[in-house]
Structures are given as structure tokens and as C-alpha cells.
Design a protein around this motif. Structure first.
Motif, PDB file in Angstrom:
ATOM      1  N   VAL A 221      -4.513  26.547 -31.482  1.00 14.84           N
ATOM      2  CA  VAL A 221      -5.714  25.959 -30.886  1.00 14.84           C
ATOM      3  C   VAL A 221      -6.758  25.852 -31.989  1.00 14.84           C
ATOM      4  N   ILE A 222      -7.261  24.653 -32.202  1.00 20.21           N
ATOM      5  CA  ILE A 222      -8.331  24.438 -33.179  1.00 20.21           C
ATOM      6  C   ILE A 222      -9.652  24.378 -32.429  1.00 20.21           C
ATOM      7  N   ASN A 249     -18.891  16.034 -42.094  1.00 14.51           N
ATOM      8  CA  ASN A 249     -17.828  15.600 -43.005  1.00 14.51           C
ATOM      9  C   ASN A 249     -17.029  16.781 -43.542  1.00 14.51           C
ATOM     10  N   LEU A 250     -17.706  17.866 -43.863  1.00 17.80           N
ATOM     11  CA  LEU A 250     -16.997  19.051 -44.335  1.00 17.80           C
ATOM     12  C   LEU A 250     -16.054  19.580 -43.258  1.00 17.80           C
ATOM     13  N   GLU A 251     -16.503  19.540 -42.010  1.00 17.62           N
ATOM     14  CA  GLU A 251     -15.645  20.011 -40.921  1.00 17.62           C
ATOM     15  C   GLU A 251     -14.438  19.089 -40.735  1.00 17.62           C
ATOM     16  N   PHE A 252     -14.647  17.784 -40.801  1.00 13.10           N
ATOM     17  CA  PHE A 252     -13.522  16.860 -40.665  1.00 13.10           C
ATOM     18  C   PHE A 252     -12.551  16.984 -41.833  1.00 13.10           C
ATOM     19  N   VAL A 257      -7.019  18.963 -43.176  1.00 17.88           N
ATOM     20  CA  VAL A 257      -6.124  19.909 -43.850  1.00 17.88           C
ATOM     21  C   VAL A 257      -5.345  20.728 -42.822  1.00 17.88           C
ATOM     22  N   GLN A 258      -6.047  21.182 -41.757  1.00 14.10           N
ATOM     23  CA  GLN A 258      -5.378  21.970 -40.718  1.00 14.10           C
ATOM     24  C   GLN A 258      -4.270  21.172 -40.039  1.00 14.10           C
ATOM     25  N   LEU A 259      -4.565  19.939 -39.679  1.00 14.76           N
ATOM     26  CA  LEU A 259      -3.579  19.122 -38.980  1.00 14.76           C
ATOM     27  C   LEU A 259      -2.376  18.825 -39.872  1.00 14.76           C
ATOM     28  N   LYS A 260      -2.617  18.572 -41.145  1.00 15.00           N
ATOM     29  CA  LYS A 260      -1.502  18.359 -42.080  1.00 15.00           C
ATOM     30  C   LYS A 260      -0.643  19.613 -42.177  1.00 15.00           C
ATOM     31  N   MET A 261      -1.294  20.762 -42.256  1.00 12.25           N
ATOM     32  CA  MET A 261      -0.575  22.021 -42.387  1.00 12.25           C
ATOM     33  C   MET A 261       0.270  22.305 -41.154  1.00 12.25           C
ATOM     34  N   TYR A 262      -0.332  22.135 -39.960  1.00 17.84           N
ATOM     35  CA  TYR A 262       0.421  22.409 -38.736  1.00 17.84           C
ATOM     36  C   TYR A 262       1.557  21.408 -38.547  1.00 17.84           C
ATOM     37  N   ARG A 263       1.325  20.173 -38.914  1.00 15.73           N
ATOM     38  CA  ARG A 263       2.392  19.182 -38.809  1.00 15.73           C
ATOM     39  C   ARG A 263       3.540  19.529 -39.756  1.00 15.73           C
ATOM     40  N   HIS A 264       3.205  19.943 -40.965  1.00 20.59           N
ATOM     41  CA  HIS A 264       4.228  20.330 -41.937  1.00 20.59           C
ATOM     42  C   HIS A 264       5.045  21.518 -41.418  1.00 20.59           C
ATOM     43  N   ASN A 266       5.723  22.025 -38.365  1.00 17.74           N
ATOM     44  CA  ASN A 266       6.355  21.586 -37.116  1.00 17.74           C
ATOM     45  C   ASN A 266       5.761  22.302 -35.900  1.00 17.74           C
ATOM     46  N   MET A 267       4.442  22.526 -35.925  1.00 14.29           N
ATOM     47  CA  MET A 267       3.740  23.156 -34.822  1.00 14.29           C
ATOM     48  C   MET A 267       2.992  22.119 -34.002  1.00 14.29           C
ATOM     49  N   GLN A 268       2.585  22.516 -32.804  1.00 13.29           N
ATOM     50  CA  GLN A 268       1.773  21.674 -31.933  1.00 13.29           C
ATOM     51  C   GLN A 268       0.386  22.287 -31.794  1.00 13.29           C
ATOM     52  N   VAL A 269      -0.610  21.433 -31.499  1.00 16.05           N
ATOM     53  CA  VAL A 269      -2.014  21.845 -31.571  1.00 16.05           C
ATOM     54  C   VAL A 269      -2.796  21.346 -30.359  1.00 16.05           C
ATOM     55  N   TRP A 270      -3.647  22.219 -29.827  1.00 13.77           N
ATOM     56  CA  TRP A 270      -4.681  21.808 -28.875  1.00 13.77           C
ATOM     57  C   TRP A 270      -5.998  21.692 -29.634  1.00 13.77           C
ATOM     58  N   MET A 271      -6.709  20.584 -29.432  1.00 16.42           N
ATOM     59  CA  MET A 271      -8.050  20.400 -30.013  1.00 16.42           C
ATOM     60  C   MET A 271      -9.073  20.780 -28.942  1.00 16.42           C
ATOM     61  N   THR A 272     -10.016  21.663 -29.299  1.00 17.09           N
ATOM     62  CA  THR A 272     -11.007  22.108 -28.323  1.00 17.09           C
ATOM     63  C   THR A 272     -12.392  22.159 -28.958  1.00 17.09           C
TER      64      THR A 272
END
Length: 562
Positions: A221-222, A249-252, A257-264, A266-272
Motif C-alpha cells: 500500500v502506497i 514533483n519530488l513526491e511523484f 521509483v516505487q512503482l518500478k520497484m514493485y513491478r520489478h 512482481n508485486m501488486q499495489v494499492w494507491m491511497t
């Protein structure tokens, strides 16, 4: 009226204050080597916008934010457990009752908690202005109660901290940017330490955003600080293309980076987060960046969960938002149309589309609040797939569609007035896949939710001494997204996994022979993007009068848009 010394005592009643040295949540850590992972229930809680008010008094006037003066008529008096359809915040009686109810009825049935903020009262009484000390105290107390109920039992809690008034949407102090680093460091040490995984402490101290692996190595969960994107916050720059050091911009950049890492991995993510993404809530460039990342990582993001609006609804992030539109379309987006009408217009447009590409969309679910301001207290239980086939992300591939007229976009980006917009610089390949959990029923796919709220009639209790246990507001099912057949799954020779425990359902739904119910108006197969699009298209059809009426009733819980 309560002075601040008394406030400290009352606030502590919400939960024992925890020490500055509190350990992080045990559930956030991967299981020890050789040990079996924790058995999953396939459910999680989404709770938002509690707004406990230490100055709330029963039998006072609604016109004073329920702080003083006796209401001359019964309809203008505040109730002991809250005052629905008003601008009064939550009495401690309601906040405590809600959390105690979750403790008794749901804490043993869920795997994690998404908590999207707003834990202090609104600053809507000029005679009792909110102070930083009051805000710290209330947040500390609510956080302690959440820790007691959930974290201490190994249930991860993921808060969105941008609701916190010193860095939040309802109280943007003039010094927010100047003293931000110091303030957040203090908040982390005093209040939120237990909820933040150790590797993210430094990031949290910088910007109050972080990430949690609620199912280690599988689901994260992000938690975003949407204050940096919210266009009411004039202390930030609004994600301008040339302002690389803008907090948004710093947060994006961090989020990418987080989304690339989790995708690499092979994890799934909730955006909150607290404030939901929309053209009406975010700075234009912040909104563009959010949409682009959401669609680029569609095969990794399970969904988007937010609060703040106090209105139960869903909406879409669309690829068309990354195109240039004519001035008329821009004016339509900024027009002060009621939210229900705006949604029906957008759903009607979707219902007329032919050859829809689901890669062009993401779904935002905005949950209603605990605070009865301006509607009724509620919370949401999500159900997700823990047994389906596992999805593996593929290599980068083309998303197979264009955002409108490519040549026209190139021409628009040559214009001087468009040299400073992110629209002309976001050209990364999208990662979309019809087999991903956000688009088809796989492991970790959200399957549905139960919306649970209190009836109106149980609020107007005449006297404090009569407000005994039997008079407490009773949380009951308002509606389900599921088809009725999904409530009673088939099973032989093994334990049947019910999406919602039968004892938590109304008696009329506990019988598997039921084929029609007021509690199941949508009959959705799951909560994938195609299923939400199908529901939106049905709602966009003007002939679906009964379905539209139910949707509107759920949005405002029987009231009107506040």
C-alpha cells in the motif's frame, strides 16, 4: 466548555498514548525463515474522516458547530452520538463507539487497514479556533486507539498523514513549507512511528509519504501526501514542469521509483491518500502526473482509495486527460455542476463509446466518512482474491493506442504556451495487460465490498444518562457490490470461504436461495476496471432510473449534496 487541560484528559480516553520508542508493526515484516505466512482472510478495512471534536456537546445548537447554545427546536439540537446532515463533527462517543465496534466485530476478520485521514475537527468555529496542540493531542489519541485495536494484533494499519492539520487539507498554515521538515519529524516521533516501516522513515520525514508491504513480497500500500497536489494549498508550486524541487514533483519522482520497484518484484499495489485525484481537486500538472503514472503502471496498481469528499462515489482517470482539449471542454471541467450530475454526464459519455480500450482507464473509489458531516457514519470492508492464479508482469510493451491525434499533440507542444506542461514530456511506454489483477480476476484482485453505516433514527437520544449500550448506534449493511450468488460460494470437503461472514449479513441474505435483494443493486462480478466500466455504462443510460436513484441515494445517504 472544555479548556485545553481538560482536552488532554478527554483525548486520552480515545486510547492510551504510546511511547516514543514504540516498535514498528510486526505484520509489516516478512515471516521468519522456515515459518508459514499468516493465514489470510481476504478482506481489509477502509476507514476515513473521523473528525473527533473535543468541544462537541449534546443538545446544543447546530449553528454553533454543536459547541454551545441550546437548540430552540428539537431538529436543531445536537444528538449524543452525533448530528447527521449537519456541519457538526464527531463527538468522542461516536468515535469510540465506531472503533470499539470494529474491535469487537471486524478486527478478527480482516488482514490490514487503509486509513485515509482527517482525524481532527474542522476549523469551523471562529470562537474556538483550532490550535496545533489540540491537533497533536487528538491525532496522538486516535493513532493510539488504532494501534491498540489493530497493530497490536498483527494487523497492519496504513494511515494517510496529509489529513494532519499542520500539513493537511483543512488547515494549511502559512508556515507549512518553511517548517515542514521539523514538523514532520516531530509528528513521526510522537505519533506515527509505529505505522512507518523503518526503511521509509527518512522519506517520511521529508514528505509524509511512505509505503507498506501489507502482504510481504506480494501486496503493498502506497500512502501519498496529497497535500502537495491539492490546489487549495498555496504554499506549494503545483508540480510545475520546470520546478524540479517542488514538493509535488519530488513526491511523484519517488512514486515512480516505487512503482518500478514493485513491478520489478512482481508485486501488486494499492494507491491511497486523503484527497482523491480529479481535475477539480489537484493542480493541473499534478493531476497530469498522477493520471500518467496510474495508466503507465496499470498492470501493477490494484486500485485507488481515497476519502475527503464525504460522498460515496467512484470515478475514472482517463487517457484523454493527457491530451490537449479545446477551451469549451476545459470550461466544462471547471463548471460548478453538482457531483452526481457530473458523474452521470461522464458515465453517459462512456455508455456511447464503441471499441473501448480498458488500458485507457483507472478507477478511483472515494469512501464516505465516519463523521456525520454532512451525512451518516460509515466504513467499508473490501474483499479480495487470495486463491486465484498469480499474475506475472511482462516485459515493457506498447500500450497499443494513441492519445488522440498524435500530430495535433506534436503541434500543440510546439506552441510557446505549452512549453511548461508535463503533457508534452510524458512519453514512457505504458504497462497494461488484460490479464493483470486490475483487469481480470486473479490472485489479489478486489472482488467487492460491503458498505456499512448507521441508521439516522438512532442519533437523537434525549439525555446523556439514557444513552446506554442498547441505545448505541448500530452499524448495519447499507449495500454490497457483489452479485447475490457470490455471497454463498460452493464448497465440499473443505472450509467454505465466505466473502462476508454470514453473521455480519442481514438475516435475509444468509439464505443461499435468495435471488433478489435491496442490498445488492449492482451485481458486480468483481471490482476490476472492466466491471466498473460496465456499471458506469449502465448508470449512464437514462432509462436506468431505478439504478440511478439507488446510486444517488448511496452517494448522499438519503440527504442532498452538501
Amino acid at each position: 466548555m472544555l479548556g485545553f487541560a481538560a482536552l488532554l484528559i478527554v483525548a486520552a480516553g480515545l486510547g492510551n498514548l504510546f511511547s516514543l520508542a514504540s516498535p514498528t508493526q510486526v505484520a509489516l515484516q516478512a515471516p521468519a525463515k522456515g515459518k508459514e505466512p499468516k493465514q489470510l482472510h481476504g478482506r481489509f478495512l477502509h476507514i476515513t474522516d473521523m473528525h473527533p471534536d473535543p468541544y462537541y456537546l449534546a443538545h446544543t445548537s447546530k449553528k454553533t458547530a454543536c459547541h454551545r447554545k441550546k437548540g430552540k427546536k428539537s431538529k436543531n439540537k445536537s444528538g449524543y452520538y452525533g448530528t447527521p446532515f449537519s456541519e457538526c463533527d464527531s463527538p468522542f462517543a461516536l468515535t469510540n463507539h465506531t472503533l470499539d465496534y470494529l474491535d469487537k466485530k471486524w478486527s478478527s476478520e480482516i488482514d490490514f487497514v487503509i486509513w485515509t485521514g482527517d482525524n481532527a475537527r474542522h476549523d469551523n468555529d471562529p470562537k474556538i479556533p483550532r490550535t496545533p496542540d489540540e491537533i497533536y493531542t487528538i491525532n496522538r489519541a486516535v493513532a493510539a486507539k488504532m494501534r491498540q485495536i489493530f497493530s497490536s494484533r498483527g494487523i497492519p494499519v496504513v494511515p494517510s498523514l496529509d489529513d494532519f492539520r499542520l500539513i493537511g487539507n483543512n488547515d494549511i498554515w502559512p508556515h507549512v513549507r518553511h517548517n515542514f521538515y521539523h514538523d514532520v519529524f516531530v509528528l513521526r516521533d510522537m505519533i506515527w512511528d509505529i505505522f512507518i516501516p523503518f526503511p521509509y522513515l527518512q522519506v517520511f520525514q521529508r514528505g509524509a509519504y511512505f509505503s507498506v508491504e501489507v502482504i510481504p513480497d506480494e501486496v503493498a500500500v502506497i500512502s501519498l501526501n496529497t497535500l502537495y497536489f491539492y490546489d487549495s494549498n498555496k504554499a506549494v508550486g503545483g508540480c510545475g514542469f520546470h520546478d524540479k524541487d517542488d514538493p509535488g514533483n519530488l513526491e511523484f519522482d519517488w512514486l515512480e521509483v516505487q512503482l518500478k520497484m514493485y513491478r520489478h518484484r512482481n508485486m501488486q499495489v494499492w494507491m491511497t491518500g486523503h484527497v482523491p485525484p480529479s481535475p477539480g481537486n489537484y493542480f493541473p500538472d499534478c493531476y497530469i502526473r498522477y493520471v500518467e503514472l496510474s495508466l503507465r503502471f496499470q498492470d501493477t496498481i490494484l486500485g485507488h482509495l481515497f476519502g475527503h469528499m464525504n460522498i460515496d462515489h467512484f470515478s475514472f482517470l482517463e487517457s484523454i486527460d493527457l491530451d490537449f482539449t479545446d477551451e469549451q471542454a476545459k470550461r466544462q471541467r471547471k463548471s460548478p455542476t453538482p457531483l452526481y450530475d457530473t458523474l452521470m454526464q461522464e458515465f453517459a459519455a462512456l455508455s456511447k463509446l464503441k471499441g473501448m480500450d480498458h488500458a485507457d482507464y483507472a478507477v478511483v473509489n472515494t469512501a464516505p466518512p465516519v463523521v456525520p458531516n454532512p451525512y451518516l457514519p460509515s466504513f467499508r470492508i473490501f474483499v479480495y482474491n487470495v486463491t486465484g492464479s498469480r499474475f506475472k508482469t511482462s516485459k515493457h510493451r506498447s500500450h497499443g493506442h494513441k492519445h488522440g491525434d498524435r500530430a495535433d499533440k506534436v503541434a500543440q507542444c510546439r506552441l510557446e504556451e505549452n512549453q511548461d506542461t508535463w503533457k508534452c514530456f510524458l512519453n514512457e511506454t505504458w504497462n497494461s495487460n488484460p490479464e493483470s489483477p486490475s483487469r481480470s480476476n486473479k490472485q489479489w484482485t478486489p472482488l467487492g465490498y460491503a458498505q456499512i453505516r448507521t441508521p439516522v433514527m438512532q442519533y437523537y437520544l434525549p439525555d446523556l444518562e439514557k444513552a446506554k449500550n442498547k441505545d448505541e448506534p448500530e452499524y448495519k449493511l447499507e449495500y454490497l457490490t457483489f452479485a447475490l450468488r457470490e455471497l454463498h460460494p460452493a464448497g465440499t470437503g473443505s472450509i467454505v470461504r465466505y466473502p462476508i461472514p454470514l453473521e455480519r449479513l442481514p438475516k435475509s441474505l444468509r439464505n443461499s436461495s435468495v435471488t433478489e435483494s435491496k442490498y445488492a443493486p449492482y451485481s458486480m462480478a468483481d471490482l476490476t476496471i472492466p466491471s466498473w466500466m460496465e456499471l458506469a455504462q449502465r448508470l449512464g443510460n437514462e432509462k436506468q432510473e431505478e439504478l440511478r436513484a439507488r446510486f444517488r441515494k448511496y452517494m448522499y445517504m438519503g440527504g442532498e449534496e452538501g
